[in-house]
Design an enzyme around this catalytic site. Structure first.
Site, short mmCIF file in Angstrom:
data_model
loop_
_atom_site.label_atom_id
_atom_site.label_comp_id
_atom_site.label_asym_id
_atom_site.label_seq_id
_atom_site.Cartn_x
_atom_site.Cartn_y
_atom_site.Cartn_z
N THR A 195 -7.41 -2.01 7.59
CA THR A 195 -7.82 -0.97 6.89
C THR A 195 -9.33 -1.35 6.33
OG1 THR A 195 -6.49 -2.09 5.21
CG2 THR A 195 -5.78 -0.20 6.14
N ASP A 196 -10.14 -0.42 6.02
CA ASP A 196 -11.51 -1.06 5.56
C ASP A 196 -11.18 -1.69 4.72
OD1 ASP A 196 -12.46 2.59 5.81
OD2 ASP A 196 -12.39 1.08 7.16
N ASP A 201 -8.02 -5.22 13.46
CA ASP A 201 -7.71 -3.74 13.29
C ASP A 201 -6.96 -3.34 11.95
OD1 ASP A 201 -5.45 -1.49 15.05
OD2 ASP A 201 -7.17 -1.09 13.79
N GLN A 215 0.89 -1.13 0.08
CA GLN A 215 -0.02 -0.17 -0.02
C GLN A 215 0.93 1.19 0.06
OE1 GLN A 215 -1.96 -0.51 3.76
NE2 GLN A 215 -0.10 -1.56 4.54
N ASP A 272 0.28 -0.14 13.88
CA ASP A 272 0.63 0.93 14.59
C ASP A 272 0.90 0.64 16.06
OD1 ASP A 272 -2.32 1.31 13.87
OD2 ASP A 272 -2.12 1.36 15.88
N GLU A 285 0.73 -8.57 11.40
CA GLU A 285 0.55 -7.25 10.40
C GLU A 285 1.11 -7.85 9.16
OE1 GLU A 285 -0.53 -3.84 10.26
OE2 GLU A 285 0.42 -4.53 8.26
#
Ligand code: SAM
Length: 278
Positions: free
Chosen positions: A153-154, A151, A28, A83, A102
């Site tokens: 991203t959309d 948790d 991304q 994060d 992640e």
């Protein structure tokens, strides 16, 4: 200058001084903007994730509502969360093991550099794996976690695998008999169709499936939702009041906020009839 973001019928501009970082990882586009009023802002594929000013709201609500609903959460799985904010909040509890998964190591690196106040990384209960969430959970043992927190991203090409039935079936399998999951539910104000789809899909295999509210300045429309789906404990009937109100270091979460976040306007209750399970 302004950072502009479009979500459906809403276009939101955030006043920023400058863009201080940009890269394209294997997964991304990652940007960091500097704002006098909001501090640094993390942007992934042109969507604001959080600012230093409001990140605590998102991370406290995604973490403490499920953690204080469960009677004794010990083993936690966080999918996404590069994060470190959800890990920071979960580690305020006396859990024993927190696995964070992640997919993009670049996000972890950028957040350690530009959002040092957000993430907790040096707690020996925390183990970080760089891998896709679906790949990780498919290899996890049955009934090995008390809570799963998603948790990411959309819904997108990258995170889409974490919003479909096959993923939630895996979550159900790795959760213990009294386990529960909390995940992003979009916004029933901004896009009721997507919210209903996520609620129906994620809640299908659970006895309880309910949206709850939080507000973020950095999200277009400000009012957004998480979803809690549970095999046993009810988020407002079984909340552990003592643990909720004795939590050290929270700036947003209290037991009152926890309970109030599950109140739903009448027109939304009607929309969710037969989908929400409460
Ligand atoms: N807290 C942020 C927010 O407010 O929405 C989002 C958390 S974090 C920055 C989102 C993370 O989910 C990103 O770092 C992204 O790389 C990760 N992610 C997306 N799809 C994923 C997947 N399939 N498996 C694991 N992590 C994923």
């Amino acid at each position: 200058m302004y950072f502009e973001e479009e979500q459906g019928f809403m276009k939101q501009s955030l006043k920023v001084e400058e863009k201080i970082f940009e890269t394209k990882s294997d997964y991304q586009k990652i940007e960091v903007y500097k704002s006098k009023d909001l501090g640094n802002i993390l942007v992934l594929d042109s969507n604001a994730m959080f600012s230093e000013k409001d990140e605590f709201i998102y991370h406290e609500m995604l973490s403490h509502v499920p953690m204080c609903t469960h009677i004794e959460p010990k083993n936690i799985l966080i999918i996404g969360g590069g994060d470190g904010g959800v890990a920071r909040e979960v580690l305020r509890h006396d859990c024993t093991k927190v696995d964070l998964v992640e997919i993009d190591e670049e996000v972890i690196k950028v957040c350690k550099e530009y959002f040092a106040s957000v993430g907790t990384w040096d707690d020996d209960r925390l183990s970080v794996t760089v891998k896709g969430g679906m790949e990780f959970i498919s290899q996890a043992e049955d009934k090995s976690y008390d809570i799963v927190l998603v948790d990411t991203t959309d819904p997108s090409e990258l995170s889409g695998e974490l919003f479909d039935g096959a993923f939630y079936a895996q979550v159900n399998r790795v959760l213990k008999d009294d386990g529960l999951i909390a995940l992003q539910g979009g916004s029933y104000w901004m896009d009721i169709k997507t919210h209903k789809r996520i609620l129906e899909t994620s809640g299908r295999l659970f006895d309880i499936a309910m949206p709850y509210r939080y507000e973020m300045y950095t999200y277009p429309g400000v009012n957004w939702n998480f979803i809690l789906a549970s095999k046993k404990y009810h988020p407002t009937a079984d909340i552990n009041l003592q643990r909720a109100d004795l939590l050290e270091g929270c700036k947003y979460y209290t037991s009152d906020i926890h309970k109030a976040s599950f109140t739903v306007p009448k027109f939304i209750k009607k929309e969710l009839l037969g989908i929400a399970k409460n």
